[in-house]
Design an enzyme around this catalytic site. Sequence first.
Site, PDB file in Angstrom:
ATOM      1  N   CYS A   1       0.878  -1.259  -0.040  1.00  0.00           N
ATOM      2  CA  CYS A   1       0.016   0.023   0.124  1.00  0.00           C
ATOM      3  C   CYS A   1       0.945   1.285   0.100  1.00  0.00           C
ATOM      4  O   CYS A   1       2.138   1.163   0.562  1.00  0.00           O
ATOM      5  CB  CYS A   1      -0.852   0.078   1.302  1.00  0.00           C
TER       6      CYS A   1
ATOM      7  N   ARG B   1       3.334  -0.125  -5.129  1.00  0.00           N
ATOM      8  CA  ARG B   1       3.169  -0.577  -3.774  1.00  0.00           C
ATOM      9  C   ARG B   1       1.722  -1.435  -3.705  1.00  0.00           C
ATOM     10  O   ARG B   1       1.675  -2.020  -2.696  1.00  0.00           O
ATOM     11  CB  ARG B   1       3.323   0.321  -2.657  1.00  0.00           C
TER      12      ARG B   1
ATOM     13  N   TRP C   1      -2.872  -2.524  -1.611  1.00  0.00           N
ATOM     14  CA  TRP C   1      -2.513  -3.955  -1.766  1.00  0.00           C
ATOM     15  C   TRP C   1      -3.439  -4.583  -0.652  1.00  0.00           C
ATOM     16  O   TRP C   1      -3.290  -4.599   0.467  1.00  0.00           O
ATOM     17  CB  TRP C   1      -1.226  -4.192  -1.564  1.00  0.00           C
TER      18      TRP C   1
ATOM     19  N   ASN D   1      -1.194   2.208   5.700  1.00  0.00           N
ATOM     20  CA  ASN D   1      -0.286   1.264   5.202  1.00  0.00           C
ATOM     21  C   ASN D   1       0.292   0.308   6.426  1.00  0.00           C
ATOM     22  O   ASN D   1       0.972   0.824   7.108  1.00  0.00           O
ATOM     23  CB  ASN D   1       0.784   1.650   4.299  1.00  0.00           C
ATOM     24  N   GLY D   2      -0.369  -1.046   6.223  1.00  0.00           N
ATOM     25  CA  GLY D   2       0.367  -1.828   7.405  1.00  0.00           C
ATOM     26  C   GLY D   2      -0.749  -2.845   7.717  1.00  0.00           C
ATOM     27  O   GLY D   2      -1.587  -3.219   6.897  1.00  0.00           O
TER      28      GLY D   2
ATOM     29  N   GLU E   1      16.159 -17.859 -10.591  1.00  0.00           N
ATOM     30  CA  GLU E   1      15.942 -16.350 -10.731  1.00  0.00           C
ATOM     31  C   GLU E   1      15.033 -16.262 -12.181  1.00  0.00           C
ATOM     32  O   GLU E   1      14.079 -15.620 -12.117  1.00  0.00           O
ATOM     33  CB  GLU E   1      17.143 -15.534 -10.613  1.00  0.00           C
TER      34      GLU E   1
ATOM     35  N   LYS F   1      11.452 -14.976 -12.687  1.00  0.00           N
ATOM     36  CA  LYS F   1      11.108 -13.992 -13.481  1.00  0.00           C
ATOM     37  C   LYS F   1       9.765 -14.166 -14.412  1.00  0.00           C
ATOM     38  O   LYS F   1       9.010 -13.443 -14.645  1.00  0.00           O
ATOM     39  CB  LYS F   1      12.277 -13.549 -14.249  1.00  0.00           C
TER      40      LYS F   1
ATOM     41  N   GLU G   1       6.346 -14.648 -12.352  1.00  0.00           N
ATOM     42  CA  GLU G   1       5.629 -13.601 -11.481  1.00  0.00           C
ATOM     43  C   GLU G   1       4.937 -12.618 -12.563  1.00  0.00           C
ATOM     44  O   GLU G   1       4.192 -12.044 -12.455  1.00  0.00           O
ATOM     45  CB  GLU G   1       6.733 -13.053 -10.866  1.00  0.00           C
TER      46      GLU G   1
ATOM     47  N   HIS H   1      16.801 -36.988 -10.316  1.00  0.00           N
ATOM     48  CA  HIS H   1      16.134 -37.312  -9.067  1.00  0.00           C
ATOM     49  C   HIS H   1      14.644 -37.061  -8.864  1.00  0.00           C
ATOM     50  O   HIS H   1      14.283 -37.031  -7.799  1.00  0.00           O
ATOM     51  CB  HIS H   1      17.113 -36.725  -7.921  1.00  0.00           C
TER      52      HIS H   1
ATOM     53  N   LYS I   1       5.812  -4.082  -5.234  1.00  0.00           N
ATOM     54  CA  LYS I   1       7.005  -4.114  -5.008  1.00  0.00           C
ATOM     55  C   LYS I   1       7.678  -4.272  -3.556  1.00  0.00           C
ATOM     56  O   LYS I   1       8.629  -4.891  -3.364  1.00  0.00           O
ATOM     57  CB  LYS I   1       7.686  -2.763  -5.777  1.00  0.00           C
TER      58      LYS I   1
HETATM   59  C1  F6R Z   1      10.835 -10.612  -7.657  1.00  0.00           C
HETATM   60  C2  F6R Z   1      11.222  -9.475  -6.674  1.00  0.00           C
HETATM   61  C3  F6R Z   1      10.932  -9.980  -5.402  1.00  0.00           C
HETATM   62  C4  F6R Z   1      11.651  -9.209  -4.340  1.00  0.00           C
HETATM   63  C5  F6R Z   1      11.419  -9.619  -2.873  1.00  0.00           C
HETATM   64  C6  F6R Z   1      12.261  -8.817  -1.898  1.00  0.00           C
HETATM   65  O1  F6R Z   1      11.215 -10.152  -9.043  1.00  0.00           O
HETATM   66  O2  F6R Z   1      11.423  -8.263  -6.856  1.00  0.00           O
HETATM   67  O3  F6R Z   1      10.993 -11.175  -5.027  1.00  0.00           O
HETATM   68  O4  F6R Z   1      13.085  -9.609  -4.664  1.00  0.00           O
HETATM   69  O5  F6R Z   1       9.940  -9.262  -2.677  1.00  0.00           O
HETATM   70  O6  F6R Z   1      12.291  -7.430  -2.002  1.00  0.00           O
HETATM   71  P1  F6R Z   1      13.461  -6.765  -1.474  1.00  0.00           P
HETATM   72  O7  F6R Z   1      14.653  -6.885  -2.374  1.00  0.00           O
HETATM   73  O8  F6R Z   1      12.958  -5.129  -1.819  1.00  0.00           O
HETATM   74  O9  F6R Z   1      13.713  -6.951  -0.171  1.00  0.00           O
END
Ligand code: F6R
Length: 588
Positions: free
Chosen positions: A2, A29, A76, A100-101, A461, A465, A468, A484, A583
Site C-alpha cells: 500500500c 506498492r 494491496w 499502510n500496514g 531467478e 522472473k 511472476e 532425482h 514491489k
Molecule cells: C521479484 C522480486 C521480489 C523481491 C522480494 C524482496 O522480482 O522483486 O522477489 O526480490 O520481494 O524484496 P527486497 O529486495 O526489496 O527486499
Amino acid sequence: MCGIIGVISKDNNNVVPDILNGLEKLEYRGYDSAGLAVVGAAGLKRIRAVGKLENLINKLKINPISGAVGIGHTRWATHGKATEENAHPMLTRDVVLVHNGIIENYKELKSDLLKKGYEFTSQTDTEVVAVYLQMELDNGLSPREAFQKMLRTVRGTYAFLAIFKARPDVIFCAKNKSPMAIGFGKSICVGSDASSISASCSEIVYLDDGDYAEVTKDGATFFDDGFNVVDKPRVAVTDDLINSGKGGYSHYMIKEIMEQPSAIRKTLLGNDVPQNFFDKVSRILILACGTSYHAGLVGKYWFEKHLRLPTCVEIASEYRYRSPVIEDDTLVLVITQSGETIDTLEAMEYVKKNNNTCRLAAITNVLNSAISRLAGFVFHTEAGVEVGVASTKAFTAQLTVLAKLAFCENFELLGQLQNLPQACEDSLVLKEDIDKIAFRIKDCSNAIYLGRDNLYPIALEGALKLKEISYIHAEGFAAGEMKHGPIALIDDIVPVICLCPSGSMFDKMFSNIQVAQARGKNVIVFTDFVGAKSFDKSVKKIVLPPINQELYPILYSIPLQLLAYTVTVLKGEDVDKPRNLAKSVTVE
Ligand code: F6R
C-alpha cells in the site's frame, strides 16, 4: 505494501493533481484500488475506485473534487477483497484516514466498537482505526488527544495519515514499521517514499518507528513515542530518489533491463570494501527474500570459493521462527532492493537481539530505508529507482556488490569485473534472438530452467522472473538434480531452458542437456561462442559474449529477464504490475 500520500498546499491550491501524481509513483506498492480525500468547502470529500489508478482518474473526471489539503492511497489488499467498500480512505462523520500496514488487534477493537453501537462498511482492519477515532471524538477528545490515544491502543504495523473535520488544516501522521517520509518545498507532502513527494519537495524528513507528526502548511511538528516534541534532521532530495519515468520505453521493466550496464558501472565505482572488513569474521549469514535471496545464493558460491568463509543463505521469513543458532563472529549480510521488506527487517532485528557479536551489513538500493538505518554498514547498489515490480537492475547490482566483496583479495577477478558493463551491453542486443524463443514459450503452461554451480541460482531467478509476470508456471533446478525426480516433467512441449556456457561445468551440463533432449523437443540453450560449437541444429541456442566464468551469474541473468519480459508482452499481460504482487512487501 500500500502506498500513502498526503499533500498540503501552501497557497491554497487544489492538491488533487499532486496526490494523483504521488499515487502514480506509489502504484508499485499495490494496485488493487485507489482513493483520495480532500478537505473542501463542504467538509471532507472522498472518492475511491477498484483497480488501477487510471480508474480513479476516470472517476474524478466525471465527479471532480478539490481542496487544499488531502490524502490518498493505493491498496494491496490484506483484510477484505479488492472492492470499493474496502478501498481507502476510510471515512467516518468527522475523520478520514489512510493506512499502510496491518492492525493486529483490530478484531477486539471492532467487537468493542460494535457493542458501543458503531457501524462498519468494510472488512478492513483500517476502518476500525477510523471508527475508533470517531468514538474518541464523540467522547469529547480533541483530534490530537484522539489520535494520541489511538496510537496507544492499536497494535501492529502502520503508516497512518488522518484529517479531522475539526482541524482541516492538519494532517496527522504516524509510523510503525511501515515507511513514511515528510517533504518540504512548494507544498508540504507526506508519502510512503521519497520519490512520491519529490516533485514538489526539496528536503525530506524520514520518520522513525514510534514517531508521529502534525503537518500544516507552515511546516511539521514531530513527536517521539512519549509524545515529546523532537527535532528531526532534514535531508536533501537527490537524483537517486527520483523516478524519472519510462524514458520512452513502453514499460519500466524493459527500461530497467536496458539500464543494467550503467547500474553495474556505477555500482562498481562505489562500494569499495573497507580494509579489514572480514577481520574476525568466521562465517557469513545472508538473509533475504525472493530475487534478493537468489542474489544471496550466488554470494554463497562466491564467498565459499574465494574467501573460504562458510556461508549460509536463509529465506528471511523462515529464519526467525525456527530458533536458529547464531554463532559468534558471523557477518550477517542482508540483501534487499527496497530496504523495507518486513520479513528481512524482522530477521535482522532477531539477529540483533540474539547475538551482539555479529556484524550487520546491508546491500540495499534505497538509502535511508528502514534496513539501511538498522545496518551497521551499508553497501549501496547504484541502480537508481526501480519501479517495475519484477526486480532486474537491482538484482544485477546486488550481484555486483557481492562480487566486489567476494573478490576483494583477488586482483585478477576485480580487474575482470571491469569488463562486465560492456559484456552486459553486448548481451542486450540479443533481444531479437530472444523474441524468437519467446514465441516458443508464450503458449506453454510450464517451463523448466536448469543450471549448475553459480548458474543454479540464476536458473531459480530466471524461473521466478517468468512465472511472476507471465503467469507461466516455471521452476528452476540444479541440472544434476533432474534425474532425482523433476525429469518426469519433460515432454515434447515443456521448454527446458539450459544455462550452459563453456568452462569447468560445461561437460556435466552438456550431458544433462543430452538427457533432456532424449526426452523432449523444446530444449533451449544459453551459451557462449565456445560452448555453442558443441550443439547441433536440433537445439535452439542463444549465444552470449565471453566473460570470466565467475561472472556468469550477472551476465546470464540479463537474457533471462529479456525472455520473461518478451513472453509477457506477447501474452498481453501487465509487465510492470503483475497480478497480486507489490514491489515493497511490508506485510508478513
Ligand atoms: C521479484 C522480486 C521480489 C523481491 C522480494 C524482496 O522480482 O522483486 O522477489 O526480490 O520481494 O524484496 P527486497 O529486495 O526489496 O527486499
